[in-house]
Design an enzyme around this catalytic site. Structure first.
Site, PDB file in Angstrom:
ATOM      1  N   LYS A  88       0.727  -1.214  -0.102  1.00 28.15           N
ATOM      2  CA  LYS A  88      -0.270  -0.384   0.089  1.00 28.15           C
ATOM      3  C   LYS A  88       0.862   1.299  -0.048  1.00 28.15           C
ATOM      4  O   LYS A  88       0.352   2.303  -0.706  1.00 28.15           O
ATOM      5  CB  LYS A  88      -1.120   0.274   1.201  1.00 28.15           C
ATOM      6  CG  LYS A  88      -2.169  -0.887   1.098  1.00 28.15           C
ATOM      7  CD  LYS A  88      -2.659  -1.547   2.189  1.00 28.15           C
ATOM      8  CE  LYS A  88      -4.165  -2.368   1.882  1.00 28.15           C
ATOM      9  NZ  LYS A  88      -5.122  -2.313   2.790  1.00 28.15           N
ATOM     10  N   ASP A 124      -9.889   2.939   3.035  1.00 26.04           N
ATOM     11  CA  ASP A 124     -10.195   2.159   4.081  1.00 26.04           C
ATOM     12  C   ASP A 124     -10.772   3.156   4.860  1.00 26.04           C
ATOM     13  O   ASP A 124     -11.475   2.581   5.700  1.00 26.04           O
ATOM     14  CB  ASP A 124      -8.828   1.863   4.067  1.00 26.04           C
ATOM     15  CG  ASP A 124      -7.616   0.844   3.603  1.00 26.04           C
ATOM     16  OD1 ASP A 124      -9.103  -0.603   3.044  1.00 26.04           O
ATOM     17  OD2 ASP A 124      -6.714   0.118   3.721  1.00 26.04           O
ATOM     18  N   GLY A 150      -1.730   0.117  16.087  1.00 23.85           N
ATOM     19  CA  GLY A 150      -1.566  -0.159  14.933  1.00 23.85           C
ATOM     20  C   GLY A 150      -1.904   0.577  13.837  1.00 23.85           C
ATOM     21  O   GLY A 150      -2.444   0.753  13.681  1.00 23.85           O
ATOM     22  N   GLY A 152      -0.328   0.620  10.819  1.00 27.30           N
ATOM     23  CA  GLY A 152       0.507   1.281   8.694  1.00 27.30           C
ATOM     24  C   GLY A 152      -0.563   1.966   7.979  1.00 27.30           C
ATOM     25  O   GLY A 152      -1.220   2.476   8.786  1.00 27.30           O
ATOM     26  N   GLY A 153      -0.849   0.984   6.965  1.00 28.61           N
ATOM     27  CA  GLY A 153      -1.560   1.777   5.873  1.00 28.61           C
ATOM     28  C   GLY A 153      -2.645   2.071   6.454  1.00 28.61           C
ATOM     29  O   GLY A 153      -3.951   3.058   6.011  1.00 28.61           O
TER      30      GLY A 153
HETATM   31  N1  LIG Z   1     -11.226  -4.219   7.213  1.00 24.88           N
HETATM   32  C1  LIG Z   1     -10.755  -4.570   6.236  1.00 24.88           C
HETATM   33  O1  LIG Z   1     -10.861  -4.294   4.710  1.00 24.88           O
HETATM   34  C2  LIG Z   1      -8.824  -4.342   6.013  1.00 24.88           C
HETATM   35  C3  LIG Z   1      -8.565  -3.132   5.141  1.00 24.88           C
HETATM   36  C4  LIG Z   1      -7.256  -3.177   5.418  1.00 24.88           C
HETATM   37  C5  LIG Z   1      -6.208  -3.860   6.126  1.00 24.88           C
HETATM   38  N2  LIG Z   1      -7.093  -4.660   6.925  1.00 24.88           N
HETATM   39  C6  LIG Z   1      -6.039  -5.520   7.939  1.00 24.88           C
HETATM   40  O2  LIG Z   1      -5.414  -4.740   8.178  1.00 24.88           O
HETATM   41  C7  LIG Z   1      -4.477  -5.127   9.009  1.00 24.88           C
HETATM   42  C8  LIG Z   1      -2.354  -4.121   8.682  1.00 24.88           C
HETATM   43  O3  LIG Z   1      -3.171  -4.192   6.991  1.00 24.88           O
HETATM   44  P1  LIG Z   1      -2.131  -2.563   6.478  1.00 24.88           P
HETATM   45  O4  LIG Z   1      -2.358  -2.936   5.541  1.00 24.88           O
HETATM   46  O5  LIG Z   1      -2.110  -1.598   7.215  1.00 24.88           O
HETATM   47  O6  LIG Z   1      -0.739  -3.146   7.017  1.00 24.88           O
HETATM   48  P2  LIG Z   1       1.134  -2.678   6.703  1.00 24.88           P
HETATM   49  O7  LIG Z   1       0.429  -1.266   6.482  1.00 24.88           O
HETATM   50  O8  LIG Z   1       1.535  -3.317   6.383  1.00 24.88           O
HETATM   51  O9  LIG Z   1       0.722  -1.970   8.105  1.00 24.88           O
HETATM   52  C9  LIG Z   1       1.098  -3.374   9.215  1.00 24.88           C
HETATM   53  C10 LIG Z   1       0.808  -3.100  10.907  1.00 24.88           C
HETATM   54  O10 LIG Z   1       0.748  -4.108  11.679  1.00 24.88           O
HETATM   55  C11 LIG Z   1       2.504  -3.446  12.373  1.00 24.88           C
HETATM   56  N3  LIG Z   1       2.864  -4.926  13.108  1.00 24.88           N
HETATM   57  C12 LIG Z   1       3.030  -6.101  11.886  1.00 24.88           C
HETATM   58  N4  LIG Z   1       3.553  -6.553  12.623  1.00 24.88           N
HETATM   59  C13 LIG Z   1       4.560  -6.378  14.187  1.00 24.88           C
HETATM   60  C14 LIG Z   1       4.869  -6.777  15.254  1.00 24.88           C
HETATM   61  N5  LIG Z   1       5.000  -8.204  15.042  1.00 24.88           N
HETATM   62  N6  LIG Z   1       4.274  -6.257  16.081  1.00 24.88           N
HETATM   63  C15 LIG Z   1       4.047  -5.564  16.540  1.00 24.88           C
HETATM   64  N7  LIG Z   1       3.006  -4.604  15.488  1.00 24.88           N
HETATM   65  C16 LIG Z   1       3.502  -5.098  14.059  1.00 24.88           C
HETATM   66  C17 LIG Z   1       2.847  -2.689  11.637  1.00 24.88           C
HETATM   67  O11 LIG Z   1       4.468  -2.163  13.323  1.00 24.88           O
HETATM   68  P3  LIG Z   1       4.702  -1.020  12.307  1.00 24.88           P
HETATM   69  O12 LIG Z   1       5.063   0.436  11.774  1.00 24.88           O
HETATM   70  O13 LIG Z   1       6.069  -0.552  13.585  1.00 24.88           O
HETATM   71  O14 LIG Z   1       5.986  -2.314  11.022  1.00 24.88           O
HETATM   72  C18 LIG Z   1       1.857  -1.545  11.113  1.00 24.88           C
HETATM   73  O15 LIG Z   1       1.592  -1.215  12.342  1.00 24.88           O
HETATM   74  C19 LIG Z   1      -3.656  -6.724   8.369  1.00 24.88           C
HETATM   75  O16 LIG Z   1      -4.419  -7.116   9.113  1.00 24.88           O
HETATM   76  C20 LIG Z   1      -5.101  -6.570   7.163  1.00 24.88           C
HETATM   77  O17 LIG Z   1      -5.327  -7.159   6.577  1.00 24.88           O
HETATM   78  C21 LIG Z   1      -8.805  -5.043   6.855  1.00 24.88           C
END
Ligand SMILES: NC(=O)c1ccc[n+]([C@@H]2O[C@H](COP(=O)([O-])OP(=O)(O)OC[C@H]3O[C@@H](n4cnc5c(N)ncnc54)[C@H](OP(=O)(O)O)[C@@H]3O)[C@@H](O)[C@H]2O)c1
Length: 351
Positions: A88, A124, A150, A152-153
């Protein structure tokens, strides 16, 4: 360049046929072919609305993402689609333009075609807050105290919309493993509401007064991740406890089973700390885990056992897909019609 090259760049190419419809969309990610929900939702809408188009999962490596975007741009039958974990952020610099809001959030989860250009946007945040308000049965978030774990994106997108909804009387805590990310977002969101940052896992004081707790981290997500040292999953953990992310097992058959055995000590530590954390969450607090795969994360299960009202990420996934579908089909001029029609066709597919 074009369609043949698109297919050659996709890891799951043997299951992708781009010739069967007039137009096509894609969801690009590490492994969307293994469980992403968007293709089922978009394809139900294409079918229900009588549009000759299909969304295909596109598993692509980080090294080939740039070439895939180039090939998709050069094929006018590609209308856009979705961007999944972990691209993302990376995808932003590969597109021709990024909408202001997605730029502020710092992540793109939706691509649409504007003539010869591919443009990035983010749906999102709007999808997440709409789903949260439905879950709460409220029309406003004004004045609430909310914790987001969390950043992230997806976390940045949800936090941006939540902050705007909270208003000056509301309080927001942003917790992230990498502190700088939460701090720079907090700086930008201060104009909406009172914001402070915290570490992960959060401290007792971050939980005690919260009306709503939201997990936007990858902790609890059902995918298997692989890096140079091996494979792992975050599925057994909750974001309320520590996650020792060092355990790896060899890729291949039975990865999750082998990982859970190998990481038993760290999983138990995480669960113990999580159970302690629940004692500090006030009665009546609401828990929203935006993860939709699995539909019930360990965090949600434990929250239910503690009598909390909970919401998973399935509704958010539906809302963000409806908004993205409208954007991609509208911009490509293959459809213009009300959101309600899309919502209804996707809702039936999501059941
Ligand atoms: N329901 C929906 O429509 C929807 C839409 C989008 C996403 N999601 C879900 O949301 C989640 C995040 O997605 P994203 O796109 O934001 O991913 P992303 O950009 O890769 O961000 C990942 C997040 O998780 C944290 N993280 C990863 N590994 C970790 C660990 N071992 N310990 C602590 N924190 C950790 C990261 O922290 P750092 O910054 O420190 O790396 C970051 O805050 C996913 O599970 C995804 O399935 C759901």
């Amino acid at each position: 360049m074009g369609r043949t090259q698109v297919v050659s760049l996709i890891g799951n190419r043997e299951k992708v046929n781009l010739e069967q419809t007039d137009y096509y969309a894609g969801i690009m990610g590490d492994s969307p072919s293994k469980g992403a929900r968007s293709p089922a939702l978009w394809n139900a809408a294409f079918k229900g609305l009588g549009i000759s188009a299909m969304m295909h999962p596109m598993d692509v490596t980080a090294e080939q993402l740039g070439d895939l975007i180039k090939a998709l741009r050069s094929d006018s039958r590609f209308i856009g689609g979705a961007v999944a974990v972990p691209y993302k952020q990376d995808v932003m610099q590969l597109l021709d333009a990024v909408e202001d809001e997605a730029e502020t959030i710092g992540a793109v989860n939706c691509i649409y075609r504007d003539g010869g250009r591919l443009v990035g946007t983010n749906t999102d945040g709007a999808g997440g807050v709409q789903s949260l308000m439905n879950g709460l049965g409220e029309h406003s978030l004004k004045g609430r105290r909310i914790l987001i774990m969390g950043i992230g994106g997806a976390g940045r997108a949800v936090a941006t919309y939540v902050a705007a909804g909270l208003g000056p009387s509301g309080g927001l805590v942003l917790a992230n493993r990498t502190a700088g990310v939460a701090e720079s977002l907090a700086e930008r969101l201060k104009r909406y509401c009172s914001v402070r940052t915290s570490a992960m896992p959060v401290k007792v004081g971050d939980l005690e007064d919260k009306d709503v707790i939201i997990n936007c981290s990858l902790i609890g997500y059902g995918s298997v991740f692989s890096d140079q040292t091996g494979s792992y999953t975050l599925e057994p953990y909750t974001p309320l406890g520590p996650v020792d992310g060092r355990t790896r097992v060899a890729p291949g058959e039975g990865v999750k089973r082998r990982f859970v055995q190998e990481a038993k000590g760290s999983i138990l530590k995480n669960l113990e700390a999580s159970l302690d954390a629940f004692q500090h969450i006030r009665e009546g607090a609401f828990l929203f885990d935006i993860i939709h795969q699995p539909a019930q994360t360990t965090l949600l299960r434990l929250a239910e056992c503690h009598g909390m009202a909970v919401l998973n990420g399935v509704g958010m996934n539906l809302y963000q897909a409806v908004i993205a579908f409208q954007k991609a089909t509208g911009a490509s001029k293959i459809r213009s019609g009300p959101e309600k029609e899309v919502w209804e066709t996707m809702l039936n597919a999501g059941k």
